[in-house]
Scaffold this active site. Structure first.
Site, short mmCIF file in Angstrom:
data_model
loop_
_atom_site.label_atom_id
_atom_site.label_comp_id
_atom_site.label_asym_id
_atom_site.label_seq_id
_atom_site.Cartn_x
_atom_site.Cartn_y
_atom_site.Cartn_z
N ARG A 194 -4.15 -13.95 4.90
CA ARG A 194 -3.15 -13.00 5.43
C ARG A 194 -3.70 -12.31 6.67
O ARG A 194 -4.86 -11.91 6.68
CB ARG A 194 -2.80 -11.96 4.36
CG ARG A 194 -1.53 -11.21 4.68
CD ARG A 194 -1.11 -10.27 3.56
NE ARG A 194 0.36 -10.22 3.50
CZ ARG A 194 1.06 -9.17 3.12
NH1 ARG A 194 0.47 -8.08 2.73
NH2 ARG A 194 2.38 -9.20 3.11
N GLN A 217 -5.42 -11.36 -4.43
CA GLN A 217 -5.80 -11.01 -3.06
C GLN A 217 -7.17 -10.34 -3.08
O GLN A 217 -7.39 -9.41 -3.85
CB GLN A 217 -4.76 -10.07 -2.44
CG GLN A 217 -4.93 -9.94 -0.94
CD GLN A 217 -3.98 -8.94 -0.31
OE1 GLN A 217 -3.84 -7.82 -0.79
NE2 GLN A 217 -3.34 -9.33 0.78
N TYR A 244 -8.35 -4.02 7.33
CA TYR A 244 -9.53 -4.01 6.47
C TYR A 244 -10.66 -4.84 7.13
O TYR A 244 -10.51 -5.31 8.25
CB TYR A 244 -9.16 -4.52 5.07
CG TYR A 244 -8.24 -3.56 4.35
CD1 TYR A 244 -8.67 -2.26 4.06
CD2 TYR A 244 -6.95 -3.92 3.99
CE1 TYR A 244 -7.83 -1.35 3.41
CE2 TYR A 244 -6.11 -3.02 3.34
CZ TYR A 244 -6.56 -1.73 3.06
OH TYR A 244 -5.72 -0.84 2.42
N GLY A 265 8.12 -7.48 -1.21
CA GLY A 265 7.31 -6.44 -1.84
C GLY A 265 8.20 -5.38 -2.45
O GLY A 265 8.47 -5.37 -3.66
N ARG A 266 8.74 -4.51 -1.58
CA ARG A 266 9.52 -3.37 -2.07
C ARG A 266 10.70 -3.79 -2.92
O ARG A 266 11.04 -3.15 -3.91
CB ARG A 266 9.99 -2.52 -0.88
CG ARG A 266 8.85 -1.76 -0.24
CD ARG A 266 9.25 -1.19 1.09
NE ARG A 266 9.43 -2.22 2.11
CZ ARG A 266 9.94 -2.03 3.31
NH1 ARG A 266 10.34 -0.82 3.65
NH2 ARG A 266 10.06 -3.01 4.18
C1 LIG Z 1 3.39 0.17 -2.47
C2 LIG Z 1 2.89 -0.91 -1.54
C3 LIG Z 1 1.60 -1.41 -1.69
C4 LIG Z 1 1.13 -2.43 -0.86
N1 LIG Z 1 -0.11 -2.99 -1.08
C5 LIG Z 1 -0.50 -4.07 -0.36
C6 LIG Z 1 -1.70 -4.77 -0.69
O1 LIG Z 1 -2.38 -4.50 -1.69
N2 LIG Z 1 -2.07 -5.80 0.12
C7 LIG Z 1 -1.34 -6.19 1.21
O2 LIG Z 1 -1.73 -7.12 1.90
N3 LIG Z 1 -0.18 -5.57 1.50
C8 LIG Z 1 0.26 -4.55 0.73
N4 LIG Z 1 1.48 -3.98 0.99
C9 LIG Z 1 2.37 -4.59 2.02
C10 LIG Z 1 3.32 -5.60 1.36
O3 LIG Z 1 2.62 -6.72 0.85
C11 LIG Z 1 4.38 -6.10 2.34
O4 LIG Z 1 3.76 -6.76 3.40
C12 LIG Z 1 5.26 -4.98 2.89
O5 LIG Z 1 5.70 -4.14 1.84
C13 LIG Z 1 6.48 -5.52 3.63
O6 LIG Z 1 7.26 -6.30 2.80
P1 LIG Z 1 8.60 -5.73 2.08
O7 LIG Z 1 9.53 -5.29 3.16
O8 LIG Z 1 9.14 -6.89 1.29
O9 LIG Z 1 8.19 -4.60 1.20
C14 LIG Z 1 1.96 -2.94 0.17
C15 LIG Z 1 3.25 -2.42 0.32
C16 LIG Z 1 3.73 -1.43 -0.53
C17 LIG Z 1 5.15 -0.94 -0.38
#
Ligand SMILES: Cc1cc2nc3c(=O)[nH]c(=O)nc-3n(C[C@H](O)[C@H](O)[C@H](O)COP(=O)(O)O)c2cc1C
Length: 391
Positions: A226, A102, A174, A318-319
């Site tokens: 995205r 990314q 961003y 993600g999480r």
């Molecule tokens: C610790 C953490 C770091 C994240 N860093 C990014 C990132 O670098 N780029 C991005 O687009 N989203 C980032 N996100 C958002 C996740 O990509 C994702 O959209 C969000 O966690 C929701 O999905 P989930 O419910 O599966 O966690 C981050 C989320 C978390 C929890």
């Protein structure tokens, strides 16, 4: 072996790139690179432990020095970062996942402190969240063209580091989103004005990334985009704007769209009487022209299948993949009952979470990780469950 779960079946993009299954690791920033953005061994291990999904979108990497958003951020701003990035790509490939990087410029979502004294810059000189310490200055036309070129150079470095694609980060407020938002973009030149003119920066970035990929990468190099659907600021991005953007992006030379949400079933925060999910409205606008990755609170195999039934082409987590590196492995051996949905702070090392990520989860994401320890429940009892995070 065949699987009953739809998400375990392979997926092939229109450009020929094939994924071994339809599970995507969403980008998660770990704040664990070295001070200058060089990859650390902890990061490599984190990705290696999560290989096995269809593809892993590696956390945001800044494409130039002035676009750095936070400490410990991964960088793709110079050739010297290529060897470290190559280690990440190779770790991701170890169990057959495809590796996507990314790429972004933080724009005004940074501080003078992070930029070592330099003033942040953005589409217009408008402060985020009334942060008067860090009012950005307006970018010149020449600087805008340089940033677009920087996205191309970053793509070339990703190609040289053996990544299978890049994801253009047009979300989470961003720089690319700052150009699209009427809050942060108040320009009257070719980069601002009507909703369509505010898309010009995103389109120029896509064109440059495409140009470099066509020239330097194999035919099946992936380019994703995205976006975040709504902003609460006034003025801000509305669903009406986003559906126009999605319609335009559906005709652009990219390979997939990725809607950024904390919950994939969420409805509009602004149009309170509209109960249709944002993703359903997005899918109707795309009309099959591009695959859509949905993300947000997808945890179980059932959740993943349901998202595909609702029309997503791929599902990102993600999480859940932070908590459970062996998610796909457990589904493969029909051991779904042992998938972790909670996280003990005591297991964070075992799960390969780098120190920066551990700190991040224990602070900003304390309410969002299903921590099991007493300290977390005491904290949440005292301060109440915070709102689920958006994005
Ligand atoms: C610790 C953490 C770091 C994240 N860093 C990014 C990132 O670098 N780029 C991005 O687009 N989203 C980032 N996100 C958002 C996740 O990509 C994702 O959209 C969000 O966690 C929701 O999905 P989930 O419910 O599966 O966690 C981050 C989320 C978390 C929890």
């Amino acid at each position: 072996m065949t699987y009953k779960d739809e998400f375990m079946k392979p997926y092939q993009f229109a450009n020929g790139l094939r994924l071994q299954n339809k599970i995507v690791m969403a980008p998660v920033t770990m704040q664990s690179s070295f001070f200058d953005g060089t990859v650390s061994d902890d990061e490599v291990r984190f990705y290696q432990m999560r290989s096995g999904v269809g593809m892993i979108i590696v956390e945001v990497a800044n494409i130039n020095e002035a676009g750095k958003g936070f400490e410990g951020e991964l960088s793709v701003a110079d050739d010297r970062f290529i060897p470290g990035l190559r280690k990440i790509a190779s770790a991701i490939h170890s169990k057959g996942s495809k590796a996507i990087l990314q790429i972004f410029d933080a724009g005004r979502k940074t501080t003078r402190k992070i930029l070592r004294g330099t003033q942040p810059r953005s589409a217009s000189a408008v402060a985020p969240h009334r942060d008067l310490q860090n009012i950005p200055r307006e970018l010149t036309n020449t600087e805008i063209k340089q940033i677009i070129a920087d996205f191309g150079s970053a793509t070339l470095r990703a190609i040289k580091a053996n990544f299978d694609g890049v994801e253009i980060h047009g979300a989470n407020t961003y720089l690319i989103q700052q150009f699209f938002s009427p809050h942060s973009n108040q320009r009257n030149d070719q980069w601002g004005g009507s909703v369509y003119q505010r898309m010009n920066f995103a389109k120029a970035v896509i064109a440059e990334v495409r140009r470099v990929a066509d020239k330097k990468a194999s035919n099946n190099f992936l380019i994703g985009y995205r976006f975040s659907p709504e902003e609460l600021s006034k003025p801000g991005i509305t669903m009406d704007d986003t559906l126009k953007l999605v319609d335009v992006l559906s005709n652009e030379p990219i390979d997939y769209l990725h809607s950024s949400m904390g919950n994939r079933k969420r409805t509009s925060l602004l149009e309170k009487t509209n109960h249709e999910t944002l993703n359903s409205r997005i899918l109707k606008t795309i009309r099959g022209r591009k695959p859509l990755i949905e993300v947000g609170n997808i945890l179980s195999p059932q959740d993943a299948n349901e998202a595909l039934q609702d029309g997503a082409s791929l599902v990102a987590m993600g999480r859940e993949l932070i908590r459970e590196p062996n998610w796909i492995e457990k589904v493969k051996i029909h051991d779904e009952k042992s998938i972790r949905y909670t996280l003990s702070p005591a297991d964070m090392n075992l799960l390969g979470l780098p120190g920066g990520l551990q700190r991040e989860l224990r602070t900003g994401f304390l309410n969002a990780m299903n921590f099991t320890d007493q300290e977390t429940s005491d904290f949440l009892d005292k301060f109440g469950q915070m709102e689920g995070f958006g994005g």
